[in-house]
Write a protein that holds these residues in place. Structure first.
Motif, mmCIF file in Angstrom:
data_model
loop_
_atom_site.group_PDB
_atom_site.id
_atom_site.type_symbol
_atom_site.label_atom_id
_atom_site.label_comp_id
_atom_site.label_asym_id
_atom_site.label_seq_id
_atom_site.Cartn_x
_atom_site.Cartn_y
_atom_site.Cartn_z
ATOM 1 N N THR A 148 16.889 45.548 48.799
ATOM 2 C CA THR A 148 16.099 46.475 49.607
ATOM 3 C C THR A 148 16.976 47.407 50.434
ATOM 4 N N VAL A 149 18.059 46.884 51.003
ATOM 5 C CA VAL A 149 18.925 47.729 51.824
ATOM 6 C C VAL A 149 19.905 48.495 50.943
ATOM 7 N N ARG A 150 20.125 48.012 49.742
ATOM 8 C CA ARG A 150 21.048 48.633 48.789
ATOM 9 C C ARG A 150 22.458 48.713 49.363
ATOM 10 N N LEU A 151 22.915 47.592 49.859
ATOM 11 C CA LEU A 151 24.280 47.464 50.340
ATOM 12 C C LEU A 151 24.824 46.181 49.708
ATOM 13 N N PRO A 152 25.935 46.274 48.971
ATOM 14 C CA PRO A 152 26.384 45.095 48.207
ATOM 15 C C PRO A 152 27.088 44.060 49.070
ATOM 16 N N VAL A 153 26.371 43.500 50.030
ATOM 17 C CA VAL A 153 26.952 42.481 50.886
ATOM 18 C C VAL A 153 26.802 41.111 50.234
ATOM 19 N N THR A 154 27.649 40.163 50.651
ATOM 20 C CA THR A 154 27.528 38.813 50.111
ATOM 21 C C THR A 154 26.857 37.865 51.098
ATOM 22 N N ASP A 155 26.709 38.313 52.345
ATOM 23 C CA ASP A 155 26.055 37.488 53.360
ATOM 24 C C ASP A 155 25.279 38.439 54.269
ATOM 25 N N THR A 156 24.065 38.072 54.613
ATOM 26 C CA THR A 156 23.255 39.018 55.379
ATOM 27 C C THR A 156 22.884 38.502 56.756
ATOM 28 N N HIS A 157 22.934 37.208 56.960
ATOM 29 C CA HIS A 157 22.516 36.694 58.247
ATOM 30 C C HIS A 157 23.634 35.922 58.918
ATOM 31 N N ASN A 158 24.767 36.612 59.015
ATOM 32 C CA ASN A 158 25.906 36.040 59.705
ATOM 33 C C ASN A 158 26.033 36.757 61.041
ATOM 34 N N GLY A 159 26.032 35.992 62.134
ATOM 35 C CA GLY A 159 26.020 36.596 63.464
ATOM 36 C C GLY A 159 27.359 37.154 63.900
ATOM 37 N N LEU A 160 28.403 36.921 63.107
ATOM 38 C CA LEU A 160 29.747 37.375 63.479
ATOM 39 C C LEU A 160 30.029 38.736 62.851
ATOM 40 N N ARG A 161 30.188 39.743 63.718
ATOM 41 C CA ARG A 161 30.456 41.104 63.253
ATOM 42 C C ARG A 161 31.414 41.770 64.226
ATOM 43 N N ALA A 162 32.146 42.758 63.712
ATOM 44 C CA ALA A 162 32.955 43.613 64.580
ATOM 45 C C ALA A 162 32.614 45.057 64.240
#
Lengths: 112, 268
Positions: free
Chosen positions: B185-199
């Motif tokens: 749906t977002v069309r972004l080839p991520v491997t994890d979507t609900h990981n709270g760790l981001r920079a």
């Protein structure tokens, strides 16, 4: 026919109660309410007309028509409530955030 | 393949004044800064009823980062008081419970008040993340992506090479389902979507307007990344699924909530 009197009083009371409230789309709502009240009173006084209308549009009895109208009205009520709740939630979130940020210490103590 | 890069090259105009973070900002820290080049880094920790876990989390974070902001989402177990005991931690308290997405947005609004803030980390309060991973992710911001643009978003992933997701099989299944759904749906080839760790860099955070109070904010962030064409990469992180976090919110039921939020969120 006490029930007829009770029903008419109830319809008038509900219509009067709903006619008040927010200014937005108030006129439209008042017109809709007038139509609703007249139709409801007519239905109470002349139940046969309800059945007549029901048969014209392919529903067996007037009571069935009432039920269907009620279901549609209920669902639309839920929909408007849902939209309204979401707006309220957003405003509440914005307000609570403002309060939280107003009470928070400055990010840098030295105010740089 | 742990670092898949975004397509920021297409939208060069959006990367306004993209100074490679870190090197440019070497002002001497007046506060209790630990590493001078980290004085522009803020860590946002949304916390709701994490009294049992947040102490060690803040120990770990304050040992590395000088600027940590905890957003207490109206906890009833004294989470905020525990956070307030750390002198270098800034505490922002929601007067009422608003959800994790709202807590993150409050944290973003707060750290953006600091004009010196250039890089922002999001970090869960339940002890599943490691400060060392956050540090490594911060250091990757501004380094060139595979396409050459300086990276603006680093997303933690549990599923890339080098990552460990010590989760049960059932939960992994639901998580993968959420990933597949979001990728589609977002069309972004991520491997994890609900990981709270981001920079993220400041310009990314400044564009975020999270409306979803619940868990679907993760998707909102990804949507913004794609819509604005930010340069992004994933970073394999270690998740410590303690018995505590297992019991806490990471249940199957929570995964179902995420899926429902996503489905409803799409139609809003």
């Amino acid at each position: 026919m006490i029930v007829k009197a009770l029903l008419i009083v109830a319809v008038v009371a509900i219509a009067a109660g709903l006619a008040r409230g927010g200014a937005r789309r108030l006129a439209l709502r008042r017109v809709g309410l007038a139509v609703f009240a007249l139709a409801a009173i007519g239905g109470v006084l002349y139940p046969d007309t309800l059945t007549w209308v029901a048969q014209r549009i392919g529903v067996g009895r007037g009571a069935d028509l009432m039920l269907y109208v009620l279901i549609v009205a209920f669902l639309s009520y839920i929909a408007t409530r849902f939209a309204h709740d979401r707006r309220t939630d957003r405003r509440l979130t914005d307000l609570a955030r403002c309060v939280a940020l107003a009470e928070a210490p400055p990010p840098r103590p030295d105010g740089r | 393949m742990g670092a898949e890069s975004g397509r920021s090259a297409a939208r060069e105009g959006n990367d306004r004044n993209d100074t490679p973070d870190g090197s440019a900002d070497s002002l001497p820290a007046a506060g209790p800064s630990l590493a001078e080049d980290l004085d522009d880094v803020w860590v946002v920790v949304p916390a709701y009823n994490e009294a049992a876990a947040i102490g060690p989390v803040l120990e770990g974070l304050t040992a590395v980062f000088a600027h940590v902001a905890v957003v207490d989402d109206a906890s009833s177990d004294g989470t905020g008081d525990i956070a307030a005991a750390y002198p270098t931690v800034r505490l922002v308290r929601h007067p009422i419970n608003l959800g994790q997405g709202a807590a993150l947005q409050t944290g973003f609004d707060y750290v953006l008040r600091d004009p010196a803030a250039r890089r922002v980390v999001t970090f869960d309060a339940d002890g599943q993340h490691r400060a060392a991973d956050a540090l490594a992710m911060v250091r990757r911001l501004g380094t060139p992506s595979d396409l050459g643009a300086p990276l603006q978003v680093i997303l933690g992933t549990r599923f890339g090479p080098g990552a460990t997701a010590g989760a049960g099989r059932a939960r992994l299944g639901v998580l993968r389902l959420a990933v597949a759904y979001t990728r589609a749906t977002v069309r972004l080839p991520v491997t994890d979507t609900h990981n709270g760790l981001r920079a993220m860099t400041r310009e990314v955070v400044a564009q975020l307007r999270l409306r979803q109070g619940g868990m679907a904010h993760a998707t909102e962030i990804l949507e913004r990344v794609r819509a604005s064409g930010f340069a992004w990469a994933e970073h394999p992180v270690t998740i410590d699924y303690s018995a505590y976090s297992q019991a806490k919110g990471q249940s199957m039921l929570n995964a179902i909530n995420i899926l429902t939020d996503l489905a409803i969120g799409r139609s809003r």
